[in-house]
Design an enzyme around this catalytic site. Structure first.
Site, PDB file in Angstrom:
ATOM      1  N   LYS A 170       0.762  -1.235   0.003  1.00 20.11           N
ATOM      2  CA  LYS A 170      -0.070   0.115   0.077  1.00 20.11           C
ATOM      3  C   LYS A 170       0.739   1.343  -0.111  1.00 20.11           C
ATOM      4  CE  LYS A 170      -3.713   2.125   2.581  1.00 20.11           C
ATOM      5  NZ  LYS A 170      -4.833   1.854   3.651  1.00 20.11           N
ATOM      6  N   SER A 244      -9.373   2.425   2.214  1.00 18.71           N
ATOM      7  CA  SER A 244      -8.065   3.081   1.798  1.00 18.71           C
ATOM      8  C   SER A 244      -7.172   2.088   1.222  1.00 18.71           C
ATOM      9  CB  SER A 244      -7.542   3.847   2.701  1.00 18.71           C
ATOM     10  OG  SER A 244      -7.109   3.015   3.954  1.00 18.71           O
ATOM     11  N   SER A 268     -10.025  -0.407   6.661  1.00 24.46           N
ATOM     12  CA  SER A 268      -9.485  -0.196   5.352  1.00 24.46           C
ATOM     13  C   SER A 268      -8.798  -1.393   4.855  1.00 24.46           C
ATOM     14  CB  SER A 268      -8.789   0.939   5.368  1.00 24.46           C
ATOM     15  OG  SER A 268      -9.327   1.881   5.374  1.00 24.46           O
TER      16      SER A 268
END
Length: 565
Positions: A170, A244, A268
Site C-alpha cells: 500500500k 483506503s 481499510s
C-alpha cells in the site's frame, strides 16, 4: 459527475455533529474519580491479556510460533500428498496467478515451478491497461534479481519462510528507494529512505515487493483520488473496491499478486476484503509495528496482511509480528499465531444482532446466518451476545479519528487546495472537536475495552461473528450503496461494523461468505479478544476448508482475462 466534496461534506459533517453532541451529553464523572480511564489503563489491560494469551496458547498445530520474538521460521515440511496434491502443483505451475501463498510455496518446494517463472507470468499484468491497472502505482526495482535469488535458494535447499512470494505494498508503507506518496499531491515524488519494518521483515523472509498499490489520499480521501484516479472493482468496473487499501484489494481479487500489505484505521483492510472477495486481518493493536507507515490516526492505525485465505494470513502475520524497538505500541512477546482449523471444534462463537445487523442488506444477513450455521456444523457452539452503547462508542470513534487527522495534517493547511475532494472535506471538519472532546473519547476507550472483554468473559465467548460490510461495493458515479433497495452514501454504510474494532484494538478478520443477487461478493467478520488473533485465523481457516467463497474469481482477472463488461 457527482460533486464529491459536497457529498462527502454533506454526509460527514452531520455525522460528526451528532457524534460530538452525543458525547458531550454523556460526560465521564468529574474528578475526583477512580475510573480506570487513562491511556495507561489500556496498556495495562493489553499487557494482562497478552500474558493470558501466551499462558493459554496450546501447542502449535502446524509448527512453531513465528515472528521476531520466536526466532527463525522453518518452511513447512515437504510432503508428497498423493494425486490431489500433485494435480494442485501442476495447476499452480500452469497458472500461478490462481495460486495462494501456500500453494506457491508448495509448488516451489516440489520443483514444479520457480519464483522466476511465476514472476514472468505475473509481471505483464502489472503494466497492462486492464481494469486492475488502477491498483498498480509504481514497480519496485530489483524484482527479477530477487526472484532469481529465491529460485537459487529453493534449488540449494536454503529457502526462507516466504521465499519467492511476490507482494504489493500500500502506498503509505515505505519501500526503500521507491516513490511512496500516500496517494497525495502534497508529497511530491517522495522517495522512501528505507523499508518500513513490515516490508523489511517480509524481504528477510524471502518475499519480494513488486509494486506499490493505490490508496485513498493519506488513507482517508475519497474514491476519486486527485493524483491517481479511482480504483475500479474487478467484479464490476462501475463499482469501487472500498476502503483506503483499495489497490491492495483490487490486485488480490484480480489475481495479479497473491499477497498485499494494507492498513486499517476504520476498516481499510477489511472493507476491500469484503467488497472484493478476499481475506484480510486487522491484527491486535500493537502486534505489528507501524514504523515506516504514514500515520493517519495513530491510536487507530493498524498494519496487516491481505491475501486469499486465512492460512496465508497466518503465515505472513507470524513473520511481521513483534516489537521492532521503534514503535512504542508494540510488545516484545508474541503470542502463538496460527491457522489451525481443527481448533474450531468446541469453539464458542458469539453472534450479536442489534447494531451489527442494522443498515445491512438482506444478502449480507443471509450470508451471516449461513456462516453461523456452518460453524455450528463444524462443532462450534453459537452463543447470543450483545455489547452495550455501541452507538455512543461509534460516536467516539469519529472524534478520535478527526482529532488525530487534524494534528497529523495541520501543517498542510496552507496547501489544502492540493487535497482531493474527499480529504479536503474531512480536513475541513477535523478541527471541530475541542481538546475536551478528543480527550473524552480517549478516556472512554479503556472503559469500553474492559467492558467488551468482560461481556465476552461473561458469555464464555472465544470469537464473535458479525456481518461484514452492510452492502455490496459502492457505485463510483454517485458514491452510493444499496441496502434492500434504499440508497445510502457509502460513509453511512461502510465503516459501521468495522471502525469500532479499530477504536478498541481487537483483532478482526474479514472473509468472503457468498455473493449477493447483483453477483458481487459479501463478507463476514470474526473478532476476538486482544492477542487472540490465532482464534479468528483458525476459525476462518476451518470455514474456508468447507466453503469455496474465497476461491471465486471476478470477471476481470489474470485468471479469467480482462473485461469491462
Amino acid at each position: 459527475m457527482t460533486d464529491v466534496a459536497a457529498v462527502v461534506r454533506g454526509t460527514i459533517a452531520p455525522q460528526l455533529d451528532r457524534a460530538l453532541a452525543a458525547s458531550r451529553a454523556n460526560p465521564l464523572p468529574a474528578a475526583p474519580s477512580s475510573l480506570p480511564a487513562e491511556p495507561a489503563h489500556s496498556a495495562q489491560l493489553f499487557r494482562r491479556l497478552l500474558d493470558a494469551a501466551i499462558d493459554a496458547a496450546p501447542t502449535p498445530a502446524t509448527g512453531p510460533a513465528a515472528g521476531p520474538a520466536a526466532g527463525p521460521v522453518a518452511p513447512p515440511a515437504r510432503h508428497d500428498g498423493g494425486p490431489a496434491v500433485a494435480a494442485a502443483r501442476a495447476t499452480t505451475a500452469a497458472d500461478p496467478a490462481a495460486a495462494s501463498v501456500n500453494e506457491l510455496l508448495d509448488a516451489y518446494r516440489s520443483g514444479t515451478t520457480t519464483p522466476s517463472a511465476v514472476l514472468a507470468v505475473l509481471a505483464p499484468h502489472w503494466t497492462s491497461d486492464d481494469v486492475w491497472s488502477d491498483a498498480v502505482l509504481r514497480l519496485v526495482d530489483g524484482t527479477s534479481a530477487a526472484a532469481a535469488e529465491s529460485t537459487r535458494r529453493w534449488a540449494a535447499d536454503e529457502a526462507r519462510p516466504l521465499e519467492g512470494i511476490p507482494f504489493a505494498v500500500k502506498d503509505i508503507i515505505d519501500v526503500a528507494g521507491t516513490v511512496v506518496t500516500s496517494g497525495s499531491l502534497q508529497t511530491g515524488d517522495r522517495v522512501a529512505p528505507a523499508d518500513a519494518t513490515v516490508v523489511a521483515r517480509l524481504r528477510a523472509a524471502g518475499a519480494i515487493p513488486v509494486f506499490t498499490a493505490a490508496t485513498t489520499e493519506f488513507a482517508c480521501g475519497g474514491p476519486h483520488n486527485a493524483r491517481y484516479g479511482a480504483v475500479r472493482n474487478p467484479w464490476d468496473p462501475e463499482r469501487w473496491t472500498g476502503g483506503s487499501s483499495t489497490g491492495s484489494g483490487s490486485a488480490l481479487a484480480a489475481r495479479i499478486v497473491p499477497l498485499a500489505l494494507g492498513s486499517d484505521t476504520g476498516g481499510s483492510i477489511r472493507v476491500p476484503s469484503a467488497l472484493c472477495g478476499t481475506t484480510g486481518i486487522k491484527p491486535t493493536y500493537g502486534l505489528v509495528p507501524r514504523t515506516g507507515v504514514a500515520s493517519l490516526s495513530w491510536t487507530l492505525d493498524h498494519v496487516g496482511p491481505m491475501a486469499r485465505s486465512a492460512e496465508d494470513l497466518a503465515l505472513v502475520l507470524a513473520v511481521i509480528a513483534g516489537s521492532d524497538g521503534d514503535d512504542p505500541t508494540t510488545f516484545t512477546a508474541v503470542p502463538l499465531i496460527e491457522a489451525a482449523p481443527e481448533r474450531v471444534e468446541g469453539l464458542r462463537i458469539g453472534v450479536p444482532l442489534g447494531w451489527f445487523t442494522e443498515r445491512v442488506d438482506a444478502a449480507v444477513l443471509d450470508a451471516h446466518t449461513a456462516a453461523a450455521e456452518r460453524f455450528r456444523e463444524l462443532g462450534a457452539t453459537l452463543v447470543p451476545i450483545e455489547f452495550d452503547d455501541l452507538e455512543a462508542i461509534d460516536s467516539e470513534c469519529w472524534t478520535v479519528f478527526y482529532g488525530e487527522l487534524a494534528a497529523n495534517q495541520e501543517a498542510n493547511a496552507a496547501t489544502a487546495d492540493l487535497f482531493d475532494a474527499g480529504t479536503r472535506a474531512r480536513f475541513d471538519v477535523s478541527f471541530l472537536p475541542t481538546a475536551a472532546d478528543y480527550l473524552r473519547a480517549l478516556r472512554r476507550r479503556p472503559l469500553v475495552q474492559a467492558a467488551m472483554v468482560a461481556r465476552m468473559d461473561e458469555a464464555g465467548v472465544d470469537v464473535v461473528l458479525t456481518p461484514g460490510i452492510g452492502a455490496t461495493a459502492p457505485r463510483l458515479d454517485d458514491l452510493t450503496m444499496s441496502v434492500d433497495g434504499e440508497r445510502f452514501n457509502l460513509h453511512d454504510v461502510i465503516p459501521r461494523n468495522t471502525r469500532l474494532f479499530d477504536y478498541v484494538g481487537f483483532p478482526a478478520l474479514m472473509m468472503p461468505a457468498g455473493t449477493a443477487p447483483d453477483g458481487l461478493p459479501v463478507g463476514v467478520q470474526l473478532v476476538a479478544r486482544p492477542w487472540d488473533d490465532r482464534l479468528v485465523l483458525s476459525a476462518a481457516a476451518a470455514f474456508q476448508q468447507v466453503t469455496d467463497h474465497h476461491r471465486l474469481v471476478p470477471p476481470s482477472s489474470a485468471v479469467r482475462g480482462p473485461t469491462d463488461q
